[in-house]
Design a protein around this motif. Structure first.
Motif, PDB file in Angstrom:
ATOM      1  N   MET A  11      42.827 -19.112 135.913  1.00 40.39           N
ATOM      2  CA  MET A  11      41.880 -20.200 135.779  1.00 40.39           C
ATOM      3  C   MET A  11      40.774 -19.851 134.783  1.00 40.39           C
ATOM      4  N   SER A  12      40.441 -18.589 134.644  1.00 43.23           N
ATOM      5  CA  SER A  12      39.345 -18.249 133.738  1.00 43.23           C
ATOM      6  C   SER A  12      39.768 -18.296 132.266  1.00 43.23           C
ATOM      7  N   LEU A  13      41.037 -18.118 131.979  1.00 38.35           N
ATOM      8  CA  LEU A  13      41.477 -18.150 130.580  1.00 38.35           C
ATOM      9  C   LEU A  13      41.208 -19.505 129.925  1.00 38.35           C
ATOM     10  N   PRO A  14      41.561 -20.633 130.544  1.00 37.53           N
ATOM     11  CA  PRO A  14      41.227 -21.921 129.910  1.00 37.53           C
ATOM     12  C   PRO A  14      39.718 -22.096 129.728  1.00 37.53           C
ATOM     13  N   THR A  15      38.934 -21.644 130.678  1.00 35.78           N
ATOM     14  CA  THR A  15      37.479 -21.746 130.572  1.00 35.78           C
ATOM     15  C   THR A  15      36.974 -20.925 129.399  1.00 35.78           C
ATOM     16  N   MET A  16      37.517 -19.723 129.254  1.00 32.99           N
ATOM     17  CA  MET A  16      37.110 -18.855 128.149  1.00 32.99           C
ATOM     18  C   MET A  16      37.508 -19.460 126.810  1.00 32.99           C
ATOM     19  N   LEU A  17      38.691 -20.042 126.732  1.00 36.24           N
ATOM     20  CA  LEU A  17      39.151 -20.641 125.475  1.00 36.24           C
ATOM     21  C   LEU A  17      38.293 -21.837 125.074  1.00 36.24           C
ATOM     22  N   VAL A  18      37.943 -22.676 126.046  1.00 36.70           N
ATOM     23  CA  VAL A  18      37.093 -23.829 125.754  1.00 36.70           C
ATOM     24  C   VAL A  18      35.710 -23.366 125.308  1.00 36.70           C
ATOM     25  N   PHE A  38      34.937 -20.474 123.945  1.00 37.19           N
ATOM     26  CA  PHE A  38      35.079 -19.856 122.625  1.00 37.19           C
ATOM     27  C   PHE A  38      35.133 -20.923 121.539  1.00 37.19           C
ATOM     28  N   ALA A  39      35.910 -21.969 121.773  1.00 36.56           N
ATOM     29  CA  ALA A  39      36.015 -23.054 120.789  1.00 36.56           C
ATOM     30  C   ALA A  39      34.662 -23.737 120.597  1.00 36.56           C
ATOM     31  N   HIS A  40      33.977 -23.978 121.694  1.00 37.71           N
ATOM     32  CA  HIS A  40      32.672 -24.652 121.623  1.00 37.71           C
ATOM     33  C   HIS A  40      31.660 -23.828 120.828  1.00 37.71           C
ATOM     34  N   TYR A  41      31.534 -22.560 121.177  1.00 36.11           N
ATOM     35  CA  TYR A  41      30.545 -21.718 120.516  1.00 36.11           C
ATOM     36  C   TYR A  41      30.947 -21.368 119.077  1.00 36.11           C
ATOM     37  N   SER A  42      32.240 -21.385 118.794  1.00 36.45           N
ATOM     38  CA  SER A  42      32.678 -21.148 117.412  1.00 36.45           C
ATOM     39  C   SER A  42      32.262 -22.302 116.509  1.00 36.45           C
ATOM     40  N   ARG A  43      32.369 -23.514 117.027  1.00 34.00           N
ATOM     41  CA  ARG A  43      32.043 -24.695 116.226  1.00 34.00           C
ATOM     42  C   ARG A  43      30.556 -24.807 115.920  1.00 34.00           C
TER      43      ARG A  43
END
Length: 70
Positions: free
Chosen positions: A1-8, A10-15
């Protein structure tokens, strides 16, 4: 469950450019990353040497003392 949270996250903070500070402080980032990796490896090795009854309270003390450092 934490992997999808981490990916989202990461995408948010990368943008929004939040990771630019890591490049600006490359020396600090490298030192922190190295310390994290070494600590994880040593911690994993200690699991077979010391019982949980020693490691868990030690970790609790470290986590409680960490905010006191300046």
């Amino acid at each position: 469950m934490s992997l999808p949270t981490m990916l989202v996250a990461f995408a948010h903070y990368s943008r929004d450019g939040s990771f630019a500070v890591l490049g600006a402080n490359l020396r600090f980032t490298t030192i922190m990353a190295t310390g994290s990796i070494v600590g994880a490896v040593l911690g994993g090795l200690l699991l077979g040497v010391f019982p949980d009854l020693v490691l868990i309270p030690l970790l609790a003390v470290i986590l409680l003392a960490a905010p006191l450092q300046k």
